[in-house]
Design a protein around this motif. Structure first.
Motif, PDB file in Angstrom:
ATOM      1  N   GLU A 168       0.837  -1.189   0.000  1.00 44.51           N
ATOM      2  CA  GLU A 168       0.000   0.000   0.000  1.00 44.51           C
ATOM      3  C   GLU A 168       0.877   1.246   0.000  1.00 44.51           C
ATOM      4  O   GLU A 168       2.035   1.211   0.440  1.00 44.51           O
ATOM      5  CB  GLU A 168      -0.918  -0.014   1.226  1.00 44.51           C
ATOM      6  N   SER A 169       0.357   2.337  -0.502  1.00 51.67           N
ATOM      7  CA  SER A 169       1.092   3.598  -0.509  1.00 51.67           C
ATOM      8  C   SER A 169       1.311   4.080   0.923  1.00 51.67           C
ATOM      9  O   SER A 169       0.354   4.274   1.674  1.00 51.67           O
ATOM     10  CB  SER A 169       0.300   4.653  -1.295  1.00 51.67           C
ATOM     11  N   PRO A 170       2.567   4.285   1.335  1.00 50.03           N
ATOM     12  CA  PRO A 170       2.811   4.776   2.696  1.00 50.03           C
ATOM     13  C   PRO A 170       2.253   6.178   2.922  1.00 50.03           C
ATOM     14  O   PRO A 170       1.882   6.533   4.041  1.00 50.03           O
ATOM     15  CB  PRO A 170       4.339   4.751   2.812  1.00 50.03           C
ATOM     16  N   ARG A 171       2.166   6.966   1.864  1.00 45.67           N
ATOM     17  CA  ARG A 171       1.605   8.307   1.998  1.00 45.67           C
ATOM     18  C   ARG A 171       0.118   8.229   2.351  1.00 45.67           C
ATOM     19  O   ARG A 171      -0.379   8.959   3.210  1.00 45.67           O
ATOM     20  CB  ARG A 171       1.800   9.089   0.695  1.00 45.67           C
ATOM     21  N   PHE A 172      -0.592   7.318   1.667  1.00 44.61           N
ATOM     22  CA  PHE A 172      -2.006   7.130   1.983  1.00 44.61           C
ATOM     23  C   PHE A 172      -2.176   6.635   3.414  1.00 44.61           C
ATOM     24  O   PHE A 172      -3.068   7.095   4.145  1.00 44.61           O
ATOM     25  CB  PHE A 172      -2.625   6.128   1.008  1.00 44.61           C
ATOM     26  N   LEU A 173      -1.333   5.696   3.843  1.00 47.02           N
ATOM     27  CA  LEU A 173      -1.427   5.163   5.200  1.00 47.02           C
ATOM     28  C   LEU A 173      -1.209   6.256   6.241  1.00 47.02           C
ATOM     29  O   LEU A 173      -1.905   6.301   7.261  1.00 47.02           O
ATOM     30  CB  LEU A 173      -0.411   4.033   5.384  1.00 47.02           C
ATOM     31  N   CYS A 174      -0.259   7.147   5.970  1.00 46.83           N
ATOM     32  CA  CYS A 174      -0.017   8.266   6.895  1.00 46.83           C
ATOM     33  C   CYS A 174      -1.220   9.196   6.943  1.00 46.83           C
ATOM     34  O   CYS A 174      -1.612   9.664   8.012  1.00 46.83           O
ATOM     35  CB  CYS A 174       1.220   9.047   6.468  1.00 46.83           C
TER      36      CYS A 174
END
Length: 465
Positions: A204-210
């Protein structure tokens, strides 16, 4: 010292900058590239399938063009729907690009077994909805790329489209004469099936998770990236980068000239969780200080898409410069004529020098001048076809026009993200998909209009002589 390390923080962009572009990003690029290859193949097959289906089912010219148009209508709907879903549920989660791959591969494969015209256009419409999720894959890939290198890697990523067009032309040349259009539809769905097979290992995109507050999961993804790239993450704890945009570190784009005052809007607080239906993202693009640039970019995408798909579809109609496309006796051999596959194959290769040309001129002459010059040159190449056509002239004109329009399309791909500069590239990618979709939807009418004019001109010449 321990207290300093505990109080230190870093963002996803900091982690990406320290990691660089390594083996992890190459794997991400490969997966996203397969998605772009799948999209290109599903689009390019329209050049071959339409004429063959028209002959087999005795369709009118309007019915044939509808086979292509419904795909673009589906893309318009899908571009909006999948973008909203990915921003709310993740770039790769079950409601993200997993469904796009399922819809594209499933509907694409079932198209090969369509028993009648209505079922075929219904399935192709579903394929278009799936293809509308293409920008999600592009956004997902860019969110693993260090900010200063995104423009370069966007050009490289777009090269997978060229690979898809060449492969589809080769596949059609091999399959169509012997096995027909149904086999081509079925085999063209294979890259989308490959996306499904490798989906389980995609991160998954780490930016989205953040953005969603899932910091622990984001750290896990970044740690896997660091291990695969043999680097160390920055010391400290990961924090969300809502108010940090490292794209500002990269070289200043010429788009600043077009967007006077646009930077003043970059401090607008973005509450992604309240962006229901993507309304806020679109609203920002239509804000008073950005509306001029937004409308100009919509026009640029519309014009590029109309020209690109118009040239692609026109190639199948002008596959032999010694005949008039509207003649009944010619249509009977249209689908099996080797000239069709040869011309599409050769013109597809034009996108390779087009990519190199765009890379050479985009920084030297600027985004706007480069794009405008490529569009103008494309028109120059097409102009001789209005008056006379020989096989060699047709091939040279289509090759040159395809080269220039693909270069222009690559440049506008770079231009749009530099103009929006959000944390997520989705608004720019959605802008591209929607306005390009409108241009692509209009393109199928171009070949039939061109051929009608050619037929009338031929009749006038015959009567006068």
């Amino acid at each position: 010292m321990m207290e300093e390390e505990q109080s230190a923080t870093y963002t996803v962009d900091d982690a990406l900058l320290s990691s660089g572009f390594g083996r992890f990003q190459i794997l991400i690029l490969s997966y996203a590239g397969i998605g772009l290859v799948a999209e290109a193949m599903e689009m390019m097959l329209l050049s071959f399938v339409g004429p063959s289906v028209q002959l087999e089912w005795k369709l009118t010219a309007h019915q044939e063009s509808l086979i292509t148009s419904v795909v673009f209508v589906g893309m318009l709907i899908g571009a909006y729907s999948w973008g909203v879903v990915s921003d709310n549920y993740g770039r790769r989660q079950k409601k993200g690009f997993l469904f796009t791959a399922i819809v594209t591969s499933g509907a694409g494969f079932l198209s090969a077994f369509a028993p009648n015209y209505v079922s075929l256009i219904s399935l192709r419409f579903l394929v278009g909805i799936g293809l509308g999720g293409g920008p999600v894959l592009g956004s997902w890939f860019l969110e693993f790329v260090p900010a200063p290198n995104r423009g370069t890697w966007m050009v490289i990523f777009s090269a997978f489209w060229t690979v898809g067009t060449i492969f589809e032309a080769s596949l059609a040349w091999t399959v169509m004469p012997k096995f027909g259009w149904r086999w081509l539809l079925g085999l063209s769905a294979v890259p989308s099936v490959i996306l499904l097979l490798f989906y389980v290992i995609t991160p998954e995109s780490p930016r989205f998770l953040c953005m969603k507050g899932r910091i622990t999961e984001a750290v896990d993804v970044l740690e896997k990236m660091a291990r695969l790239n043999n680097v160390q993450l920055p010391s400290g704890r990961l924090v969300s980068d809502k108010n940090i945009e490292l794209d500002e570190v990269s070289r200043t784009s010429e788009s600043a000239t077009l967007l006077v005052g646009a930077e003043e809007n970059e401090n607008i607080n973005e509450d992604e969780n309240s962006d229901f239906g993507g309304i806020k993202s679109v609203g920002k693009l239509l804000a008073p200080k950005l509306i001029r640039a937004t409308l100009l970019l919509w026009m640029a995408f519309f014009g590029n898409a109309f020209s690109y798909y118009g040239i692609v579809l026109l190639t199948s109609e002008l596959s032999n410069g010694n005949r008039i496309c509207a003649k009944e006796e010619v249509e009977s051999v249209h689908s099996n004529n080797a000239s069709l596959y040869k011309n599409v194959f050769i013109s597809s290769f034009a996108e390779i020098p087009g990519a190199f040309l765009s890379a050479m001129i985009v920084d030297r002459f600027g985004r706007k001048l480069s794009m405008a010059s490529m569009l103008f040159t494309s028109c120059v190449f097409l102009f001789p076809l209005v008056f006379s056509r020989t096989e060699i002239l047709t091939r040279i004109s289509l090759f040159g026009a395809r080269l220039c329009i693909s270069a222009s399309f690559t440049i506008v791909y770079i231009y749009a993200p530099e103009f929006t500069r959000p944390r997520s590239e989705r608004p720019a990618l959605e802008l591209r998909a929607r306005s390009a979709g409108l241009g692509a939807f209009s393109a199928p009418s171009l070949p039939s209009l061109w051929c009608t004019a050619a037929s009338r001109r031929q009749r006038c010449s015959s009567s006068s002589s």
